[in-house]
Write a protein that holds these residues in place. Structure first.
Motif, PDB file in Angstrom:
ATOM      1  N   PHE A  64      58.988  78.529  84.878  1.00 60.84           N
ATOM      2  CA  PHE A  64      58.380  77.215  84.749  1.00 60.84           C
ATOM      3  C   PHE A  64      57.364  77.015  85.862  1.00 60.84           C
ATOM      4  CE2 PHE A  64      62.562  76.200  82.742  1.00 60.84           C
ATOM      5  CZ  PHE A  64      62.086  75.818  81.512  1.00 60.84           C
ATOM      6  N   ASP A  65      56.209  76.457  85.533  1.00 62.40           N
ATOM      7  CA  ASP A  65      55.261  76.026  86.554  1.00 62.40           C
ATOM      8  C   ASP A  65      55.784  74.677  87.036  1.00 62.40           C
ATOM      9  OD1 ASP A  65      53.141  74.755  87.932  1.00 62.40           O
ATOM     10  OD2 ASP A  65      51.656  75.944  86.831  1.00 62.40           O
ATOM     11  N   GLU A  66      56.436  74.693  88.191  1.00 56.75           N
ATOM     12  CA  GLU A  66      57.139  73.494  88.649  1.00 56.75           C
ATOM     13  C   GLU A  66      56.219  72.296  88.842  1.00 56.75           C
ATOM     14  OE1 GLU A  66      59.956  74.100  91.776  1.00 56.75           O
ATOM     15  OE2 GLU A  66      60.707  75.925  90.844  1.00 56.75           O
ATOM     16  N   GLU A  67      55.000  72.510  89.299  1.00 53.93           N
ATOM     17  CA  GLU A  67      54.083  71.388  89.489  1.00 53.93           C
ATOM     18  C   GLU A  67      53.721  70.747  88.151  1.00 53.93           C
ATOM     19  OE1 GLU A  67      49.657  70.506  91.214  1.00 53.93           O
ATOM     20  OE2 GLU A  67      50.927  71.903  92.327  1.00 53.93           O
ATOM     21  N   VAL A  68      53.433  71.582  87.152  1.00 51.97           N
ATOM     22  CA  VAL A  68      53.117  71.066  85.815  1.00 51.97           C
ATOM     23  C   VAL A  68      54.333  70.329  85.249  1.00 51.97           C
ATOM     24  CG1 VAL A  68      52.597  71.726  83.430  1.00 51.97           C
ATOM     25  CG2 VAL A  68      51.341  72.778  85.321  1.00 51.97           C
ATOM     26  N   CYS A  69      55.512  70.908  85.400  1.00 51.69           N
ATOM     27  CA  CYS A  69      56.728  70.268  84.873  1.00 51.69           C
ATOM     28  C   CYS A  69      57.010  68.943  85.570  1.00 51.69           C
ATOM     29  CB  CYS A  69      57.915  71.209  85.000  1.00 51.69           C
ATOM     30  SG  CYS A  69      57.839  72.591  83.838  1.00 51.69           S
ATOM     31  N   ARG A  70      56.762  68.871  86.868  1.00 46.29           N
ATOM     32  CA  ARG A  70      56.953  67.589  87.573  1.00 46.29           C
ATOM     33  C   ARG A  70      55.986  66.534  87.036  1.00 46.29           C
ATOM     34  NH1 ARG A  70      58.590  70.778  91.992  1.00 46.29           N
ATOM     35  NH2 ARG A  70      56.492  71.164  92.742  1.00 46.29           N
ATOM     36  N   ARG A  71      54.744  66.931  86.747  1.00 42.32           N
ATOM     37  CA  ARG A  71      53.768  65.983  86.189  1.00 42.32           C
ATOM     38  C   ARG A  71      54.163  65.536  84.784  1.00 42.32           C
ATOM     39  NH1 ARG A  71      49.422  69.494  87.987  1.00 42.32           N
ATOM     40  NH2 ARG A  71      49.139  70.005  85.807  1.00 42.32           N
ATOM     41  N   LEU A  72      54.811  66.431  84.023  1.00 41.08           N
ATOM     42  CA  LEU A  72      55.201  66.112  82.647  1.00 41.08           C
ATOM     43  C   LEU A  72      56.571  65.448  82.561  1.00 41.08           C
ATOM     44  CD1 LEU A  72      53.952  69.303  80.770  1.00 41.08           C
ATOM     45  CD2 LEU A  72      52.927  67.021  80.767  1.00 41.08           C
ATOM     46  N   HIS A  73      57.295  65.382  83.661  1.00 44.07           N
ATOM     47  CA  HIS A  73      58.624  64.759  83.676  1.00 44.07           C
ATOM     48  C   HIS A  73      58.523  63.328  83.127  1.00 44.07           C
ATOM     49  CE1 HIS A  73      62.575  63.510  85.081  1.00 44.07           C
ATOM     50  NE2 HIS A  73      61.994  62.456  85.622  1.00 44.07           N
ATOM     51  N   GLY A  74      59.367  63.020  82.149  1.00 43.38           N
ATOM     52  CA  GLY A  74      59.366  61.688  81.543  1.00 43.38           C
ATOM     53  C   GLY A  74      58.326  61.490  80.456  1.00 43.38           C
ATOM     54  N   LYS A  75      57.566  62.530  80.149  1.00 42.40           N
ATOM     55  CA  LYS A  75      56.508  62.443  79.132  1.00 42.40           C
ATOM     56  C   LYS A  75      56.939  63.207  77.873  1.00 42.40           C
ATOM     57  CE  LYS A  75      52.922  61.218  82.184  1.00 42.40           C
ATOM     58  NZ  LYS A  75      53.726  60.835  83.265  1.00 42.40           N
ATOM     59  N   ARG A  76      56.274  62.885  76.763  1.00 40.90           N
ATOM     60  CA  ARG A  76      56.531  63.608  75.509  1.00 40.90           C
ATOM     61  C   ARG A  76      55.883  64.974  75.581  1.00 40.90           C
ATOM     62  NH1 ARG A  76      55.013  59.737  70.721  1.00 40.90           N
ATOM     63  NH2 ARG A  76      55.298  61.654  69.570  1.00 40.90           N
ATOM     64  N   VAL A  77      56.663  65.990  75.204  1.00 42.19           N
ATOM     65  CA  VAL A  77      56.194  67.370  75.221  1.00 42.19           C
ATOM     66  C   VAL A  77      56.590  68.064  73.921  1.00 42.19           C
ATOM     67  CG1 VAL A  77      56.309  67.589  77.741  1.00 42.19           C
ATOM     68  CG2 VAL A  77      58.301  68.226  76.359  1.00 42.19           C
ATOM     69  N   VAL A  78      55.930  69.186  73.672  1.00 37.98           N
ATOM     70  CA  VAL A  78      56.305  70.087  72.585  1.00 37.98           C
ATOM     71  C   VAL A  78      56.672  71.413  73.242  1.00 37.98           C
ATOM     72  CG1 VAL A  78      55.529  71.344  70.541  1.00 37.98           C
ATOM     73  CG2 VAL A  78      54.806  68.981  70.897  1.00 37.98           C
ATOM     74  N   VAL A  79      57.871  71.908  72.916  1.00 40.97           N
ATOM     75  CA  VAL A  79      58.365  73.163  73.484  1.00 40.97           C
ATOM     76  C   VAL A  79      58.623  74.136  72.348  1.00 40.97           C
ATOM     77  CG1 VAL A  79      60.098  74.227  74.974  1.00 40.97           C
ATOM     78  CG2 VAL A  79      59.545  71.806  75.259  1.00 40.97           C
ATOM     79  N   GLU A  80      58.148  75.374  72.510  1.00 41.11           N
ATOM     80  CA  GLU A  80      58.415  76.434  71.541  1.00 41.11           C
ATOM     81  C   GLU A  80      59.283  77.483  72.201  1.00 41.11           C
ATOM     82  OE1 GLU A  80      55.017  78.158  69.654  1.00 41.11           O
ATOM     83  OE2 GLU A  80      54.078  76.208  69.315  1.00 41.11           O
ATOM     84  N   GLY A  81      60.236  78.012  71.435  1.00 41.59           N
ATOM     85  CA  GLY A  81      61.083  79.063  71.972  1.00 41.59           C
ATOM     86  C   GLY A  81      62.188  79.422  71.006  1.00 41.59           C
ATOM     87  N   THR A  82      63.138  80.209  71.515  1.00 46.22           N
ATOM     88  CA  THR A  82      64.276  80.659  70.721  1.00 46.22           C
ATOM     89  C   THR A  82      65.451  79.726  70.961  1.00 46.22           C
ATOM     90  OG1 THR A  82      63.487  82.936  70.924  1.00 46.22           O
ATOM     91  CG2 THR A  82      65.758  82.629  70.188  1.00 46.22           C
ATOM     92  N   PHE A  83      65.982  79.193  69.885  1.00 43.24           N
ATOM     93  CA  PHE A  83      67.043  78.184  69.900  1.00 43.24           C
ATOM     94  C   PHE A  83      68.401  78.866  69.856  1.00 43.24           C
ATOM     95  CE2 PHE A  83      69.046  74.480  67.453  1.00 43.24           C
ATOM     96  CZ  PHE A  83      69.035  73.622  68.531  1.00 43.24           C
TER      97      PHE A  83
END
Length: 110
Positions: A64-83
């Protein structure tokens, strides 16, 4: 992978989607011991973390890019991956509190 699911939609189909690549939209939490995406809208959430999916990254160079994730904390995101569903004996994430995890490949603002 065109269809974007809500967190609750993904969790409701856990048996069918287990091990599959999916795209989920929700609210990012990026806190100590709580890295997850939670259902949106908030009014439709079940008891937390039952309306959340733990986010993980592989053990290789990807992280994870921690700085980007901190900026996105509490915001709507779209995540792709293996469930992946939690095992019968242990949940996912910190202290096994989450019903599923998403091995994330991408995370973008919704």
């Amino acid at each position: 992978m065109e269809l974007t699911l809500s967190v609750n939609q993904a969790l409701a189909q856990l048996d069918v989607l287990n091990g599959k690549d999916i795209r989920v939209q929700g609210i990012l939490s990026f806190d100590f011991e709580e890295v997850c995406v939670s259902h949106f809208p908030v009014a439709e959430r079940h008891d937390n973390p039952r309306s959340s999916i733990w986010l993980a990254v592989g053990s290789g160079a990807m992280g994870f890019d921690e700085e980007v994730c901190r900026r996105l904390h509490g915001k709507r995101v779209v995540v792709e991956g293996t469930f992946s569903a939690a095992s019968a004996t242990m949940g996912c994430g910190h202290m096994g509190m989450w019903p599923a995890e998403l091995l994330a490949r991408s995370l973008d603002r919704a």
